[in-house]
Write a protein that holds these residues in place. Sequence first.
Motif, PDB file in Angstrom:
ATOM      1  N   ALA A  80       0.827  -1.207   0.000  1.00  0.00           N
ATOM      2  CA  ALA A  80       0.000   0.000   0.000  1.00  0.00           C
ATOM      3  C   ALA A  80       0.866   1.262   0.000  1.00  0.00           C
ATOM      4  CB  ALA A  80      -0.936  -0.009   1.212  1.00  0.00           C
ATOM      5  N   ALA A  81       1.914   1.275   0.811  1.00  0.00           N
ATOM      6  CA  ALA A  81       2.795   2.448   0.877  1.00  0.00           C
ATOM      7  C   ALA A  81       3.548   2.656  -0.433  1.00  0.00           C
ATOM      8  CB  ALA A  81       3.772   2.311   2.043  1.00  0.00           C
ATOM      9  N   VAL A  82       3.972   1.569  -1.070  1.00  0.00           N
ATOM     10  CA  VAL A  82       4.653   1.677  -2.366  1.00  0.00           C
ATOM     11  C   VAL A  82       3.684   2.234  -3.406  1.00  0.00           C
ATOM     12  CG1 VAL A  82       5.688   0.334  -4.249  1.00  0.00           C
ATOM     13  CG2 VAL A  82       6.403  -0.074  -1.886  1.00  0.00           C
ATOM     14  N   ALA A  83       2.455   1.738  -3.410  1.00  0.00           N
ATOM     15  CA  ALA A  83       1.447   2.209  -4.369  1.00  0.00           C
ATOM     16  C   ALA A  83       1.153   3.698  -4.195  1.00  0.00           C
ATOM     17  CB  ALA A  83       0.166   1.392  -4.227  1.00  0.00           C
ATOM     18  N   ARG A  84       1.233   4.186  -2.954  1.00  0.00           N
ATOM     19  CA  ARG A  84       0.992   5.616  -2.687  1.00  0.00           C
ATOM     20  C   ARG A  84       2.249   6.465  -2.916  1.00  0.00           C
ATOM     21  NH1 ARG A  84      -1.432   3.345   2.040  1.00  0.00           N
ATOM     22  NH2 ARG A  84       0.405   4.004   3.216  1.00  0.00           N
TER      23      ARG A  84
ATOM     24  N   GLU B 194       4.920   6.358  -1.026  1.00  0.00           N
ATOM     25  CA  GLU B 194       5.436   6.743   0.284  1.00  0.00           C
ATOM     26  C   GLU B 194       6.605   5.888   0.752  1.00  0.00           C
ATOM     27  OE1 GLU B 194       1.987   6.388   2.732  1.00  0.00           O
ATOM     28  OE2 GLU B 194       1.031   8.159   1.854  1.00  0.00           O
ATOM     29  N   MET B 195       6.906   4.818   0.021  1.00  0.00           N
ATOM     30  CA  MET B 195       7.950   3.887   0.418  1.00  0.00           C
ATOM     31  C   MET B 195       8.600   3.336  -0.840  1.00  0.00           C
ATOM     32  SD  MET B 195       7.428   0.450   2.774  1.00  0.00           S
ATOM     33  CE  MET B 195       7.143   1.369   4.282  1.00  0.00           C
ATOM     34  N   VAL B 196       9.865   2.950  -0.705  1.00  0.00           N
ATOM     35  CA  VAL B 196      10.590   2.352  -1.820  1.00  0.00           C
ATOM     36  C   VAL B 196      10.849   0.890  -1.487  1.00  0.00           C
ATOM     37  CG1 VAL B 196      12.680   2.452  -3.214  1.00  0.00           C
ATOM     38  CG2 VAL B 196      11.693   4.564  -2.327  1.00  0.00           C
ATOM     39  N   LEU B 197      10.492   0.007  -2.396  1.00  0.00           N
ATOM     40  CA  LEU B 197      10.731  -1.420  -2.275  1.00  0.00           C
ATOM     41  C   LEU B 197      11.793  -1.780  -3.294  1.00  0.00           C
ATOM     42  CD1 LEU B 197       9.936  -4.217  -1.117  1.00  0.00           C
ATOM     43  CD2 LEU B 197       8.128  -4.297  -2.861  1.00  0.00           C
ATOM     44  N   VAL B 198      12.871  -2.436  -2.844  1.00  0.00           N
ATOM     45  CA  VAL B 198      14.001  -2.714  -3.726  1.00  0.00           C
ATOM     46  C   VAL B 198      14.342  -4.195  -3.718  1.00  0.00           C
ATOM     47  CG1 VAL B 198      16.397  -2.143  -4.281  1.00  0.00           C
ATOM     48  CG2 VAL B 198      14.935  -0.412  -3.211  1.00  0.00           C
ATOM     49  N   ASP B 199      14.413  -4.764  -4.914  1.00  0.00           N
ATOM     50  CA  ASP B 199      14.846  -6.141  -5.134  1.00  0.00           C
ATOM     51  C   ASP B 199      16.329  -6.088  -5.466  1.00  0.00           C
ATOM     52  OD1 ASP B 199      15.484  -8.647  -6.328  1.00  0.00           O
ATOM     53  OD2 ASP B 199      13.412  -8.903  -6.980  1.00  0.00           O
ATOM     54  N   VAL B 200      17.177  -6.688  -4.635  1.00  0.00           N
ATOM     55  CA  VAL B 200      18.627  -6.628  -4.853  1.00  0.00           C
ATOM     56  C   VAL B 200      19.180  -7.906  -5.486  1.00  0.00           C
ATOM     57  CG1 VAL B 200      19.001  -4.901  -3.049  1.00  0.00           C
ATOM     58  CG2 VAL B 200      19.207  -7.332  -2.476  1.00  0.00           C
ATOM     59  N   ARG B 201      18.299  -8.758  -6.027  1.00  0.00           N
ATOM     60  CA  ARG B 201      18.764  -9.978  -6.689  1.00  0.00           C
ATOM     61  C   ARG B 201      19.344  -9.647  -8.061  1.00  0.00           C
ATOM     62  NH1 ARG B 201      13.701 -13.544  -7.087  1.00  0.00           N
ATOM     63  NH2 ARG B 201      12.813 -11.505  -7.564  1.00  0.00           N
ATOM     64  N   GLU B 202      20.015 -10.619  -8.640  1.00  0.00           N
ATOM     65  CA  GLU B 202      20.566 -10.469  -9.990  1.00  0.00           C
ATOM     66  C   GLU B 202      19.457 -10.626 -11.025  1.00  0.00           C
ATOM     67  OE1 GLU B 202      23.702  -9.518 -10.657  1.00  0.00           O
ATOM     68  OE2 GLU B 202      23.984  -9.394  -8.484  1.00  0.00           O
ATOM     69  N   THR B 203      19.689 -10.088 -12.206  1.00  0.00           N
ATOM     70  CA  THR B 203      18.685 -10.110 -13.276  1.00  0.00           C
ATOM     71  C   THR B 203      18.224 -11.519 -13.606  1.00  0.00           C
ATOM     72  OG1 THR B 203      19.604  -8.074 -14.181  1.00  0.00           O
ATOM     73  CG2 THR B 203      18.246  -9.391 -15.660  1.00  0.00           C
ATOM     74  N   ALA B 204      19.136 -12.468 -13.657  1.00  0.00           N
ATOM     75  CA  ALA B 204      18.764 -13.848 -13.981  1.00  0.00           C
ATOM     76  C   ALA B 204      17.764 -14.411 -12.981  1.00  0.00           C
ATOM     77  CB  ALA B 204      20.012 -14.726 -14.034  1.00  0.00           C
TER      78      ALA B 204
ATOM     79  N   SER C 170      11.490 -15.831 -11.553  1.00  0.00           N
ATOM     80  CA  SER C 170      10.430 -15.696 -10.565  1.00  0.00           C
ATOM     81  C   SER C 170       9.601 -14.424 -10.675  1.00  0.00           C
ATOM     82  CB  SER C 170      11.047 -15.720  -9.163  1.00  0.00           C
ATOM     83  OG  SER C 170      11.887 -14.593  -8.980  1.00  0.00           O
ATOM     84  N   GLY C 171      10.099 -13.435 -11.380  1.00  0.00           N
ATOM     85  CA  GLY C 171       9.450 -12.126 -11.364  1.00  0.00           C
ATOM     86  C   GLY C 171       9.927 -11.345 -10.161  1.00  0.00           C
ATOM     87  N   LYS C 172       9.303 -10.190  -9.918  1.00  0.00           N
ATOM     88  CA  LYS C 172       9.667  -9.374  -8.762  1.00  0.00           C
ATOM     89  C   LYS C 172       8.404  -8.847  -8.110  1.00  0.00           C
ATOM     90  CE  LYS C 172      10.443  -5.002 -11.228  1.00  0.00           C
ATOM     91  NZ  LYS C 172       9.436  -4.154 -10.607  1.00  0.00           N
ATOM     92  N   ALA C 173       8.553  -8.352  -6.911  1.00  0.00           N
ATOM     93  CA  ALA C 173       7.408  -7.796  -6.190  1.00  0.00           C
ATOM     94  C   ALA C 173       6.836  -6.620  -6.971  1.00  0.00           C
ATOM     95  CB  ALA C 173       7.845  -7.337  -4.807  1.00  0.00           C
ATOM     96  N   LYS C 174       5.524  -6.557  -7.029  1.00  0.00           N
ATOM     97  CA  LYS C 174       4.865  -5.460  -7.753  1.00  0.00           C
ATOM     98  C   LYS C 174       5.292  -4.123  -7.163  1.00  0.00           C
ATOM     99  CE  LYS C 174       0.545  -3.622  -9.296  1.00  0.00           C
ATOM    100  NZ  LYS C 174      -0.691  -3.966  -9.895  1.00  0.00           N
TER     101      LYS C 174
ATOM    102  N   GLN D  35       1.753  -9.169  -4.518  1.00  0.00           N
ATOM    103  CA  GLN D  35       1.591  -9.410  -5.946  1.00  0.00           C
ATOM    104  C   GLN D  35       2.959  -9.435  -6.612  1.00  0.00           C
ATOM    105  OE1 GLN D  35      -1.055  -6.305  -7.294  1.00  0.00           O
ATOM    106  NE2 GLN D  35      -2.846  -7.562  -6.879  1.00  0.00           N
ATOM    107  N   VAL D  36       3.021 -10.147  -7.739  1.00  0.00           N
ATOM    108  CA  VAL D  36       4.279 -10.346  -8.466  1.00  0.00           C
ATOM    109  C   VAL D  36       4.144  -9.847  -9.901  1.00  0.00           C
ATOM    110  CG1 VAL D  36       5.905 -12.097  -9.308  1.00  0.00           C
ATOM    111  CG2 VAL D  36       4.863 -12.348  -7.046  1.00  0.00           C
TER     112      VAL D  36
END
Length: 119
Positions: A21-25, A27-37, A42-46, A115-116
């Motif tokens: 909810a905070a990312v959608a607004r 108000e917050m940053v969600l960061v995936d630090v995995r490698e591209t492969a 698996s995809g990434k968090a919405k 969600q992914v």
Amino acid sequence: MFSFLRPNAGPACPSVAEIAAAVARGEMVLVDVRETAELRGSGKAKGALHVPLGLLALKADPQAPDAVMAPGKPVVLYCASGGRSGMAAQTLRRMGYDPVWNLGGFGDWVAGGGQVDRA
């Protein structure tokens, strides 16, 4: 696993629903630090930014011309199991980001009902 990289100091990490909810607004940053492969499989968090751990210090430097984030918003990080995101959290805290949370692994996001976005 890797619980030593999830410091107990500070407030508990928000729930997946609160993060989403905070990312959608914005108000917050969600960061995936995995490698591209890893994202391809698996995809990434919405709503998550993809910044591999090796590039994080460069991409999080507000003085860099290609910075993708800047201090001022809460940050939540995740990787595959929580180890790399724990290291990323330490890096961001040293750079002045606050608050910063280590959500753990991508599986924690999915298990929490997040969600992914498929890559």
